[in-house]
Design an enzyme around this catalytic site. Structure first.
Site, mmCIF file in Angstrom:
data_model
loop_
_atom_site.group_PDB
_atom_site.id
_atom_site.type_symbol
_atom_site.label_atom_id
_atom_site.label_comp_id
_atom_site.label_asym_id
_atom_site.label_seq_id
_atom_site.Cartn_x
_atom_site.Cartn_y
_atom_site.Cartn_z
ATOM 1 N N ASN A 7 0.888 -1.171 0.000
ATOM 2 C CA ASN A 7 0.000 0.000 0.000
ATOM 3 C C ASN A 7 0.926 1.221 0.000
ATOM 4 O OD1 ASN A 7 -1.831 2.008 0.435
ATOM 5 N ND2 ASN A 7 -2.702 1.137 2.308
ATOM 6 N N ARG A 91 -2.532 -2.155 -3.467
ATOM 7 C CA ARG A 91 -3.769 -1.416 -3.227
ATOM 8 C C ARG A 91 -3.743 -0.158 -4.085
ATOM 9 N NH1 ARG A 91 -5.593 2.348 1.785
ATOM 10 N NH2 ARG A 91 -7.690 2.680 1.012
ATOM 11 N N HIS A 180 -13.008 2.355 0.198
ATOM 12 C CA HIS A 180 -13.005 1.254 1.189
ATOM 13 C C HIS A 180 -13.682 -0.003 0.633
ATOM 14 C CE1 HIS A 180 -13.000 4.523 4.562
ATOM 15 N NE2 HIS A 180 -11.756 4.088 4.378
ATOM 16 N N ARG A 241 -12.047 14.715 8.601
ATOM 17 C CA ARG A 241 -12.808 15.162 7.424
ATOM 18 C C ARG A 241 -14.240 15.504 7.827
ATOM 19 N NH1 ARG A 241 -11.237 10.054 4.312
ATOM 20 N NH2 ARG A 241 -9.042 10.396 3.835
ATOM 21 N N GLU A 384 -8.039 -5.839 5.105
ATOM 22 C CA GLU A 384 -7.915 -5.463 3.698
ATOM 23 C C GLU A 384 -6.712 -6.142 3.037
ATOM 24 O OE1 GLU A 384 -8.453 -1.353 5.169
ATOM 25 O OE2 GLU A 384 -9.360 -0.979 3.228
#
Ligand code: AMP
Length: 397
Positions: A7, A91, A180, A241, A384
């Protein structure tokens, strides 16, 4: 086969080495400050101590070389030879509309990823750098790209279109994409196994509540809606956020508060969410500690956060005309019993009942609703990297 999962960010590179036969994690780690002063490799073989070493990493290629050296060093390495790495899974954040599934990496695929750079300027170029670095160091190893957006490509038009002039979609691909996806798919599939029902005949809502957070409605095995949008800024209130806000606020901020666009976007991404509301922290451990001491700022942030999650769940129950299973996952979803309980307290109208004792857990896969609850609610840790390793093996075999 051993699969290296990568990643890659603009100055960081996270990795895991997974044995696909047993699905065991063999080692994991992180390269930080790539291209900057003070770059460091953090490496941890499974069951062993975390090792930190300062090493110059002017480029990502250097970082990949150092990761490989750590994986097969004499003392704490977990492989004897680099040839044991049978595949690499990357990823990738954005695949736009052209990518609806994981794909073996070819030059044509890399061009598609590059074409999506505008849609994810902070992520896709960095993901590409990681792929090129791995190609340089391990040119013979097959590689697979697993996309955050791919799972959501099944969303119907009425879910992904914004209420904007249609040409903005046709000319500039402005629409909801969602993120996601790897996590939402992994968790919803696992939920189907746990309830013992076919994935293709189940209505599941996955609440991925990490520092970044999104919710997904999975109906009959496909994503039909999700809370993040064209960018990861839409939807839930997150760590830093804002999630959904009235776009009129942006104009107001520009005209009345004198902020320019870069400052506004920076504020929405990095200074908002529970961090901005509380003025304390983006970390739920700090907010819960503050709320326990009756600090109104901590409680206020948690209240806003939980209310937004509950509202999204309600809207996805409407979108699917029901729900069979709700799953809580990622940092807060897995480790926040109070958050889970407070969100579910809004959902009594669905016949949801949380078992207090069962819910008093962190980081475990567990049914947290009572036997009488009309909807099954799970704490269900996401993985993940394992999902990426599985996709990678399936494509290179
Ligand atoms: P993630 O992005 O999935 O790694 O989630 C990170 C977030 O999970 C942190 O910012 C915390 O807010 C939250 N978190 C992690 N551990 C705990 C914990 N033990 N209790 C409450 N929240 C936690």
């Amino acid at each position: 086969m051993k699969v290296l999962v990568i990643n890659c960010g603009s100055s960081s590179l996270k990795f895991q080495l997974i044995d696909s036969a047993t699905e065991a994690l063999l080692a994991k780690g992180l390269c930080e400050r790539i291209g900057l002063d003070g770059s460091q490799l953090v490496y941890q073989p499974e069951g062993g101590e975390k090792e930190k070493s300062l090493s110059p990493m002017p480029t990502h290629t250097q970082a990949v070389s150092l990761v490989l050296a750590a994986l097969h060093n004499d003392k704490t390495g977990v492989i004897k030879d680099l040839s044991e790495i049978g595949a690499i899974g990357h990823r990738i954040v954005h695949g736009g509309e052209k990518i609806a599934q994981s794909s073996v990496i070819t030059d044509e695929l890399l061009q598609i990823v590059e074409d999506c750079n505008d849609l994810a300027p902070l992520h896709n170029p960095a993901n590409l750098i990681g792929i090129h670095a791995c190609r340089e160091v391990l040119p013979q190893v097959p590689m697979v790209a697993v996309f955050d957006t791919a799972f959501h490509q099944t969303m119907p038009e009425h879910a992904y279109l914004y209420g904007l002039p249609y040409e903005l979609y046709t000319d500039h691909q402005i629409r909801k994409y969602g993120f996601h996806g790897t996590s939402h798919q992994y968790v919803s599939k696992r939920a189907a196994q746990l309830v013992g029902r076919p994935y293709e005949n189940l209505k599941t809502i996955v609440c991925h509540l990490g520092n970044g957070a999104s919710i997904c409605a999975v109906k009959d095995g496909i994503s039909i809606d999700t809370s993040m949008g064209m960018t990861p800024l839409e939807g839930l209130v997150m760590g830093t956020r804002s999630g959904d806000i009235d776009p009129g606020v942006l104009d107001f901020l520009q005209k009345k508060a004198g902020l320019n666009w870069d400052e506004i976007i920076d504020m929405l991404n990095k200074k908002s969410g529970v961090f901005g509301i509380s003025g304390i922290s983006s970390d739920f451990r700090d907010l819960e500690a503050a709320a326990e001491k009756n600090d109104p700022a901590g409680k206020r942030a948690l209240d806003v956060y939980e209310y937004r999650v509950a509202k999204y769940i309600g809207s996805y129950v409407a979108a699917m005309n029901g729900v069979d299973v709700i799953c809580f996952t990622a940092g807060i979803g897995e480790n926040g019993p109070d958050t889970r309980a407070n969100v579910c307290a809004y959902l009594g109208y669905l016949g949801i009942e949380i078992d207090k004792e069962a819910n008093a857990i962190r980081g475990q896969e567990k049914l947290i609703s009572t036997a009488d609850s009309k909807v099954k609610v799970y704490c269900l840790p996401t993985n993940e990297e394992l999902a990426i390793a599985r996709e990678t093996v399936a494509l290179v075999k």
